[in-house]
Design a protein around this motif. Sequence first.
Motif, PDB file in Angstrom:
ATOM      1  N   ALA A 130       0.835  -1.203   0.000  1.00 31.43           N
ATOM      2  CA  ALA A 130       0.000   0.000   0.000  1.00 31.43           C
ATOM      3  C   ALA A 130       0.870   1.254   0.000  1.00 31.43           C
ATOM      4  CB  ALA A 130      -0.931  -0.007   1.209  1.00 31.43           C
ATOM      5  N   ARG A 131       1.969   1.231   0.758  1.00 28.45           N
ATOM      6  CA  ARG A 131       2.907   2.361   0.736  1.00 28.45           C
ATOM      7  C   ARG A 131       3.519   2.528  -0.655  1.00 28.45           C
ATOM      8  NH1 ARG A 131       3.213   6.432   4.561  1.00 28.45           N
ATOM      9  NH2 ARG A 131       3.001   5.576   6.665  1.00 28.45           N
ATOM     10  N   TYR A 132       3.905   1.421  -1.257  1.00 31.65           N
ATOM     11  CA  TYR A 132       4.512   1.468  -2.587  1.00 31.65           C
ATOM     12  C   TYR A 132       3.531   2.049  -3.610  1.00 31.65           C
ATOM     13  CZ  TYR A 132       6.200  -0.394  -7.052  1.00 31.65           C
ATOM     14  OH  TYR A 132       6.598  -0.535  -8.348  1.00 31.65           O
ATOM     15  N   LEU A 133       2.264   1.608  -3.581  1.00 34.93           N
ATOM     16  CA  LEU A 133       1.265   2.137  -4.511  1.00 34.93           C
ATOM     17  C   LEU A 133       1.011   3.621  -4.269  1.00 34.93           C
ATOM     18  CD1 LEU A 133      -1.403  -0.716  -4.691  1.00 34.93           C
ATOM     19  CD2 LEU A 133       0.159   0.024  -6.494  1.00 34.93           C
ATOM     20  N   SER A 134       0.998   4.029  -2.993  1.00 35.23           N
ATOM     21  CA  SER A 134       0.809   5.451  -2.699  1.00 35.23           C
ATOM     22  C   SER A 134       1.937   6.279  -3.304  1.00 35.23           C
ATOM     23  CB  SER A 134       0.753   5.667  -1.181  1.00 35.23           C
ATOM     24  OG  SER A 134      -0.374   5.012  -0.621  1.00 35.23           O
ATOM     25  N   GLY A 135       3.160   5.744  -3.207  1.00 44.65           N
ATOM     26  CA  GLY A 135       4.278   6.442  -3.818  1.00 44.65           C
ATOM     27  C   GLY A 135       4.147   6.527  -5.331  1.00 44.65           C
ATOM     28  N   LEU A 136       3.693   5.459  -5.971  1.00 50.40           N
ATOM     29  CA  LEU A 136       3.503   5.481  -7.417  1.00 50.40           C
ATOM     30  C   LEU A 136       2.437   6.488  -7.830  1.00 50.40           C
ATOM     31  CD1 LEU A 136       3.645   1.717  -8.496  1.00 50.40           C
ATOM     32  CD2 LEU A 136       5.378   3.480  -8.825  1.00 50.40           C
ATOM     33  N   ILE A 137       1.350   6.542  -7.052  1.00 49.62           N
ATOM     34  CA  ILE A 137       0.281   7.493  -7.385  1.00 49.62           C
ATOM     35  C   ILE A 137       0.783   8.923  -7.260  1.00 49.62           C
ATOM     36  CG2 ILE A 137      -1.980   8.350  -6.666  1.00 49.62           C
ATOM     37  CD1 ILE A 137      -2.656   5.477  -5.797  1.00 49.62           C
ATOM     38  N   ARG A 138       1.509   9.217  -6.181  1.00 51.03           N
ATOM     39  CA  ARG A 138       2.033  10.582  -6.023  1.00 51.03           C
ATOM     40  C   ARG A 138       3.027  10.899  -7.142  1.00 51.03           C
ATOM     41  NH1 ARG A 138       0.954  13.063  -1.036  1.00 51.03           N
ATOM     42  NH2 ARG A 138       1.827  14.881  -2.113  1.00 51.03           N
ATOM     43  N   GLU A 139       3.847   9.931  -7.504  1.00 50.04           N
ATOM     44  CA  GLU A 139       4.854  10.138  -8.533  1.00 50.04           C
ATOM     45  C   GLU A 139       4.221  10.339  -9.907  1.00 50.04           C
ATOM     46  OE1 GLU A 139       9.125   8.051  -8.758  1.00 50.04           O
ATOM     47  OE2 GLU A 139       7.505   6.781  -9.523  1.00 50.04           O
ATOM     48  N   SER A 140       3.071   9.673 -10.150  1.00 56.65           N
ATOM     49  CA  SER A 140       2.452   9.722 -11.474  1.00 56.65           C
ATOM     50  C   SER A 140       1.521  10.903 -11.664  1.00 56.65           C
ATOM     51  CB  SER A 140       1.669   8.424 -11.721  1.00 56.65           C
ATOM     52  OG  SER A 140       2.521   7.294 -11.640  1.00 56.65           O
ATOM     53  N   PHE A 141       0.820  11.330 -10.593  1.00 59.94           N
ATOM     54  CA  PHE A 141      -0.233  12.330 -10.765  1.00 59.94           C
ATOM     55  C   PHE A 141      -0.001  13.631 -10.014  1.00 59.94           C
ATOM     56  CE2 PHE A 141      -2.403   8.179 -11.306  1.00 59.94           C
ATOM     57  CZ  PHE A 141      -2.780   8.324 -12.633  1.00 59.94           C
ATOM     58  N   ASP A 142       0.901  13.635  -9.062  1.00 58.74           N
ATOM     59  CA  ASP A 142       1.119  14.852  -8.271  1.00 58.74           C
ATOM     60  C   ASP A 142       2.171  15.713  -8.963  1.00 58.74           C
ATOM     61  OD1 ASP A 142       1.300  16.805  -6.416  1.00 58.74           O
ATOM     62  OD2 ASP A 142       1.797  15.504  -4.730  1.00 58.74           O
TER      63      ASP A 142
END
Length: 628
Positions: free
Chosen positions: A589-601
């Motif tokens: 879940a931490r890894y996916l949160s990082g991917l989401i921030r990296e991709s859309f933020d």
Amino acid sequence: MGGHILFHKELPDKTASAPHYSPPVGARVIAAFFFAVFLSYVATAYPSIAPRDGADLALAAATAGVAHPPGYPLFAVLGKSWCAVFPLGAVAYRLNVLSALWGSMAATALFLLVGRAAGPWAGLAAGTGLAWSLPLWKFSLFADVYSLHALLVVGLLSLASGGSGPPSPKAQDVLRSPEGAGERSSVDRRAALSALLFGLGIVNHQTMALLAPALLWLWRRERVGWRRWVPYLALGLALHAFVWIRLGGGELAWRTLLRADYGIFELFGPFSRPFGAALAGRLMAHLGLGLFAALCPPIIVLAALGAWELGTADRRLGAALGLAFLAFGPVYFLATRFDVSGWVARSVLEPAFVVPAIAACAAAGFGVAWVARRGEWLLEEAPLACCLALLCGAWSLAGHFLAVDHRDDLAAYDYGRSLMRLIPEGASAVVAGDTALFSLKYLEAQRRAVRPAGALAEGRGAPQAGSARDREIVGSATPEFDGWAPRRDKSRPLYLVGLGTARMRQLGVWGNPLYPWPAGLVARVLPEPPFPANAGKKDGIGPPATRPPAGGASDSETAAWEVCALRRGRAMRSRDSYSRDVLFSFSYARYLSGLIRESFDTGPRAVEAARNHFLHAVSMAPEDYVLD
């Protein structure tokens, strides 16, 4: 002879039957052995639901429903009955105790089987070696089918062996004579009961079919007509109709019974690889190393000696145990074609060690008898056998206790409760991962129970249907998802649990046209980007329902993680594979949160926020993640 009549009693054929090394085991000894094993299991059992399949089977038993494929109707029926008569604790704990009961009975049955053929001390070594082996002990501590599987395997071997080896030619003539009608009836009853249990065993776990060669070998000289056992086999298999009835028949019932979503003739398709010599070598090495870890050293040494003893003293039972070991060991492991380089694949294979451990412990019992007879220069036969049996039991108990102690293991329960806090009532959730999906369904059913004071805990509650407050929980790769997706109520908030980026793209929630927003262990699906370029400005924040709160996305993520509790018990500290599954879910879940921030933020803190998530993932699961 002075009017006295002497009756000649025909002695059994010593070459065909296993010798009796000492008197049979007494009832008090059997009871003491059973309760010692049972209490050790209950003392180390899970206090609530366990990771992986435990919550799903608990829910099936609580509601007399259908579990994951192939449905496990025997567990559901027996579990439902047990919950009705055992009044202590919630459903999950009651079923954990039931698994402990089955495991204790399996070890006691092996104690009797070996003790009947090779003496009580040999039986004690075999029984304690199996009871406190890693595979049986682990799978007797939570709701699962494998302790019942072990009980049925040992029971079928005991019924087929008959206790005295194959009948001699003279004994066969007696069985065919009118005077042997009683013995013939006893054989027929054993055959009928064996057929019934074999059918139920296949219903319980389909790998029971691998025991057929061993059973046919043991029964080959009994001359039992097919009419004596085929109806009972069909009766046992008929319990599959439970799944058909509960699912209303049709394609879903067939897919469940045939395990179509896993692979009809595969254990689990995603872990299988093309077969080759290198893969076969790795699988055989994993089997050998796994058995060394599962059994204590004295059991392994005595099993090798016992194989020799079985080859001379009881070839019939020895051949059957060998066939069972080969079928459930090398043949099964090679058939899986698993790539065992990953810990998840290795953990899926853990239950496969149960039956090989049964065969090895049975052989170890005969090894005790072999050493005791040839070690009279050191000690008399009985004291030496006693010392060896106690050594096997003490070594197994001391060597494996810390590895299987789950008294304080609430990892799956904590994970499920954290997900329940993050997914509001009335929302929909698409879930990947057995632990997340099954724990959520179990806890949601517990919340929906008609009697809020604990109807599910009392084993008689039924979920309410159709309430707007109910959470819709759907597995992302299950048959129910195919029927749910087209008719999904889009007015409900949608949450994702454990879905990878590839699956999100397939579902259209990776920016095409919907967007994920990380919220702790889950991701909220939004109709617009959650991280606009001006997210750091006060006037750039939209309504809370669609955008992060005014403090910024990082504040909302921090608040979401603060409600995620995970108590780290002994099992998690010892890196138990099932507890590791929960820890991996947190890190993923931490890894996916990082991917989401990296991709859309696109905000100024995007890189820092993503890196913090990645660091958390690495710290929680350093074996699974490496930070570049």
